[in-house]
Scaffold this motif. Structure first.
Motif, PDB file in Angstrom:
ATOM      1  N   ARG A  61     -13.165 -16.747 -13.170  1.00  0.00           N
ATOM      2  CA  ARG A  61     -12.554 -18.042 -13.479  1.00  0.00           C
ATOM      3  C   ARG A  61     -13.525 -18.811 -14.360  1.00  0.00           C
ATOM      4  O   ARG A  61     -14.686 -18.417 -14.483  1.00  0.00           O
ATOM      5  CB  ARG A  61     -12.280 -18.794 -12.181  1.00  0.00           C
ATOM      6  N   PRO A  62     -13.086 -19.925 -14.934  1.00  0.00           N
ATOM      7  CA  PRO A  62     -14.008 -20.664 -15.815  1.00  0.00           C
ATOM      8  C   PRO A  62     -15.319 -21.068 -15.143  1.00  0.00           C
ATOM      9  O   PRO A  62     -16.360 -21.077 -15.786  1.00  0.00           O
ATOM     10  CB  PRO A  62     -13.203 -21.896 -16.226  1.00  0.00           C
ATOM     11  N   ASP A  63     -15.290 -21.363 -13.853  1.00  0.00           N
ATOM     12  CA  ASP A  63     -16.498 -21.863 -13.205  1.00  0.00           C
ATOM     13  C   ASP A  63     -17.224 -20.839 -12.343  1.00  0.00           C
ATOM     14  O   ASP A  63     -18.321 -21.114 -11.864  1.00  0.00           O
ATOM     15  CB  ASP A  63     -16.173 -23.101 -12.366  1.00  0.00           C
ATOM     16  N   GLU A  64     -16.636 -19.654 -12.127  1.00  0.00           N
ATOM     17  CA  GLU A  64     -17.295 -18.690 -11.254  1.00  0.00           C
ATOM     18  C   GLU A  64     -16.640 -17.320 -11.347  1.00  0.00           C
ATOM     19  O   GLU A  64     -15.536 -17.174 -11.852  1.00  0.00           O
ATOM     20  CB  GLU A  64     -17.256 -19.149  -9.797  1.00  0.00           C
ATOM     21  N   ALA A  65     -17.368 -16.340 -10.815  1.00  0.00           N
ATOM     22  CA  ALA A  65     -16.825 -14.994 -10.641  1.00  0.00           C
ATOM     23  C   ALA A  65     -16.960 -14.632  -9.170  1.00  0.00           C
ATOM     24  O   ALA A  65     -18.039 -14.773  -8.582  1.00  0.00           O
ATOM     25  CB  ALA A  65     -17.573 -13.983 -11.497  1.00  0.00           C
ATOM     26  N   GLU A  66     -15.848 -14.198  -8.591  1.00  0.00           N
ATOM     27  CA  GLU A  66     -15.864 -13.749  -7.206  1.00  0.00           C
ATOM     28  C   GLU A  66     -15.981 -12.225  -7.202  1.00  0.00           C
ATOM     29  O   GLU A  66     -15.162 -11.531  -7.810  1.00  0.00           O
ATOM     30  CB  GLU A  66     -14.594 -14.182  -6.478  1.00  0.00           C
ATOM     31  N   LEU A  67     -17.001 -11.725  -6.530  1.00  0.00           N
ATOM     32  CA  LEU A  67     -17.329 -10.300  -6.537  1.00  0.00           C
ATOM     33  C   LEU A  67     -16.891  -9.616  -5.255  1.00  0.00           C
ATOM     34  O   LEU A  67     -16.861 -10.234  -4.188  1.00  0.00           O
ATOM     35  CB  LEU A  67     -18.839 -10.112  -6.674  1.00  0.00           C
ATOM     36  N   ALA A  68     -16.608  -8.333  -5.375  1.00  0.00           N
ATOM     37  CA  ALA A  68     -16.355  -7.483  -4.212  1.00  0.00           C
ATOM     38  C   ALA A  68     -16.803  -6.072  -4.559  1.00  0.00           C
ATOM     39  O   ALA A  68     -16.825  -5.688  -5.734  1.00  0.00           O
ATOM     40  CB  ALA A  68     -14.874  -7.498  -3.834  1.00  0.00           C
ATOM     41  N   TRP A  69     -17.146  -5.310  -3.526  1.00  0.00           N
ATOM     42  CA  TRP A  69     -17.601  -3.930  -3.728  1.00  0.00           C
ATOM     43  C   TRP A  69     -17.170  -3.096  -2.529  1.00  0.00           C
ATOM     44  O   TRP A  69     -17.134  -3.566  -1.399  1.00  0.00           O
ATOM     45  CB  TRP A  69     -19.123  -3.884  -3.893  1.00  0.00           C
ATOM     46  N   VAL A  70     -16.822  -1.847  -2.805  1.00  0.00           N
ATOM     47  CA  VAL A  70     -16.462  -0.897  -1.748  1.00  0.00           C
ATOM     48  C   VAL A  70     -16.924   0.483  -2.205  1.00  0.00           C
ATOM     49  O   VAL A  70     -16.616   0.910  -3.322  1.00  0.00           O
ATOM     50  CB  VAL A  70     -14.933  -0.857  -1.481  1.00  0.00           C
ATOM     51  N   VAL A  71     -17.628   1.170  -1.333  1.00  0.00           N
ATOM     52  CA  VAL A  71     -18.046   2.551  -1.582  1.00  0.00           C
ATOM     53  C   VAL A  71     -17.575   3.382  -0.404  1.00  0.00           C
ATOM     54  O   VAL A  71     -17.750   2.990   0.756  1.00  0.00           O
ATOM     55  CB  VAL A  71     -19.579   2.653  -1.769  1.00  0.00           C
ATOM     56  N   GLY A  72     -16.977   4.522  -0.698  1.00  0.00           N
ATOM     57  CA  GLY A  72     -16.495   5.420   0.346  1.00  0.00           C
ATOM     58  C   GLY A  72     -17.607   5.841   1.279  1.00  0.00           C
ATOM     59  O   GLY A  72     -18.772   5.944   0.888  1.00  0.00           O
ATOM     60  N   THR A  73     -17.250   6.093   2.539  1.00  0.00           N
ATOM     61  CA  THR A  73     -18.266   6.399   3.550  1.00  0.00           C
ATOM     62  C   THR A  73     -19.098   7.635   3.207  1.00  0.00           C
ATOM     63  O   THR A  73     -20.272   7.693   3.557  1.00  0.00           O
ATOM     64  CB  THR A  73     -17.618   6.567   4.943  1.00  0.00           C
ATOM     65  N   THR A  74     -18.536   8.576   2.498  1.00  0.00           N
ATOM     66  CA  THR A  74     -19.292   9.774   2.106  1.00  0.00           C
ATOM     67  C   THR A  74     -20.505   9.429   1.260  1.00  0.00           C
ATOM     68  O   THR A  74     -21.519  10.118   1.304  1.00  0.00           O
ATOM     69  CB  THR A  74     -18.368  10.741   1.323  1.00  0.00           C
ATOM     70  N   TRP A  75     -20.423   8.336   0.492  1.00  0.00           N
ATOM     71  CA  TRP A  75     -21.487   7.978  -0.465  1.00  0.00           C
ATOM     72  C   TRP A  75     -22.290   6.755  -0.034  1.00  0.00           C
ATOM     73  O   TRP A  75     -23.128   6.276  -0.784  1.00  0.00           O
ATOM     74  CB  TRP A  75     -20.870   7.750  -1.838  1.00  0.00           C
ATOM     75  N   GLN A  76     -22.053   6.262   1.162  1.00  0.00           N
ATOM     76  CA  GLN A  76     -22.788   5.089   1.619  1.00  0.00           C
ATOM     77  C   GLN A  76     -24.229   5.441   1.973  1.00  0.00           C
ATOM     78  O   GLN A  76     -24.582   6.606   2.119  1.00  0.00           O
ATOM     79  CB  GLN A  76     -22.079   4.452   2.818  1.00  0.00           C
ATOM     80  N   HIS A  77     -25.056   4.409   2.057  1.00  0.00           N
ATOM     81  CA  HIS A  77     -26.481   4.517   2.404  1.00  0.00           C
ATOM     82  C   HIS A  77     -27.288   5.201   1.308  1.00  0.00           C
ATOM     83  O   HIS A  77     -28.332   5.779   1.583  1.00  0.00           O
ATOM     84  CB  HIS A  77     -26.675   5.226   3.751  1.00  0.00           C
ATOM     85  N   ARG A  78     -26.808   5.124   0.084  1.00  0.00           N
ATOM     86  CA  ARG A  78     -27.530   5.664  -1.074  1.00  0.00           C
ATOM     87  C   ARG A  78     -27.850   4.568  -2.089  1.00  0.00           C
ATOM     88  O   ARG A  78     -28.381   4.856  -3.154  1.00  0.00           O
ATOM     89  CB  ARG A  78     -26.695   6.739  -1.775  1.00  0.00           C
ATOM     90  N   GLY A  79     -27.456   3.338  -1.795  1.00  0.00           N
ATOM     91  CA  GLY A  79     -27.697   2.233  -2.713  1.00  0.00           C
ATOM     92  C   GLY A  79     -26.701   2.125  -3.849  1.00  0.00           C
ATOM     93  O   GLY A  79     -26.902   1.351  -4.789  1.00  0.00           O
ATOM     94  N   LEU A  80     -25.608   2.882  -3.769  1.00  0.00           N
ATOM     95  CA  LEU A  80     -24.642   2.875  -4.876  1.00  0.00           C
ATOM     96  C   LEU A  80     -23.893   1.548  -4.982  1.00  0.00           C
ATOM     97  O   LEU A  80     -23.658   1.055  -6.097  1.00  0.00           O
ATOM     98  CB  LEU A  80     -23.653   4.025  -4.720  1.00  0.00           C
ATOM     99  N   ALA A  81     -23.522   0.957  -3.866  1.00  0.00           N
ATOM    100  CA  ALA A  81     -22.823  -0.332  -3.926  1.00  0.00           C
ATOM    101  C   ALA A  81     -23.738  -1.399  -4.515  1.00  0.00           C
ATOM    102  O   ALA A  81     -23.309  -2.197  -5.351  1.00  0.00           O
ATOM    103  CB  ALA A  81     -22.325  -0.740  -2.540  1.00  0.00           C
TER     104      ALA A  81
END
Length: 177
Positions: free
Chosen positions: A91-111
């Motif tokens: 939006r003009p005043d901000e960006a709202e972020l979200a992230w999702v990484v599948g459980t197979t690839w979690q705990h690797r710092g990818l998100a």
């Protein structure tokens, strides 16, 4: 006029962040098929057909002319696997972020890597504030937000805590008369 920050591929050390497209649907549905991914957000894993409809809708962009939707799938270059996604509602005043990484690839710092890449891109294109809404018990997302420089605020939205940071202004080219 600021450039559209939502339509370009991005790259990090290990990932290609590709604008979401319908052809990603089947692989994205498989990557995100673990019901545990919905512990804090609710819902259920999307079927390939549901994911295709979602990809079509997201790729079309926001119907609100005051905002832009940026949605990128995460392609791990080492093996070509599609591992999740990041998104920004700009939006003009901000960006709202979200992230999702599948459980197979979690705990690797990818998100974290993907969200950091997205945040750097948004900062370079003139976004001044970044926010994320995180369930109070979602400690992994809170760690990512903290790494990005976001801090929790006292504000809540649908039971989630609003995290926020003011972004540095990108350097401007000096003009010689």
């Amino acid at each position: 006029m600021r450039p559209d920050p939502t339509a370009t591929p991005l790259h990090s050390e290990r990932l290609d962040l590709l604008p979401i497209a319908p052809e990603h649907a089947e692989e994205l549905a498989a990557a995100l098929a673990d019901p545990a991914l919905h512990t804090f957000t609710g819902g259920h894993p999307a079927t390939p057909e549901e994911m295709r409809a979602r990809c079509v809708r997201l790729a079309a962009g926001s119907p609100d002319p005051a905002e832009r939707w940026g949605n990128w799938v995460l392609r791990l270059r080492a093996d070509g696997a599609l591992t999740g996604y990041v998104q920004a509602t700009v939006r003009p005043d901000e960006a709202e972020l979200a992230w999702v990484v599948g459980t197979t690839w979690q705990h690797r710092g990818l998100a974290t890597e993907a969200a950091r890449t997205l945040l750097a891109h948004l900062t370079a294109t003139g976004t001044t504030t970044a926010v994320a809404h995180i369930h109070p018990a979602h400690h992994a997302s809170a760690r990512i937000a903290t790494t990005l420089g976001l801090r929790p605020t006292p504000h809540r939205h649908h039971g989630e805590t609003r995290w926020q940071t003011v972004l540095p202004h990108p350097p401007t080219a000096s003009r010689n008369p």
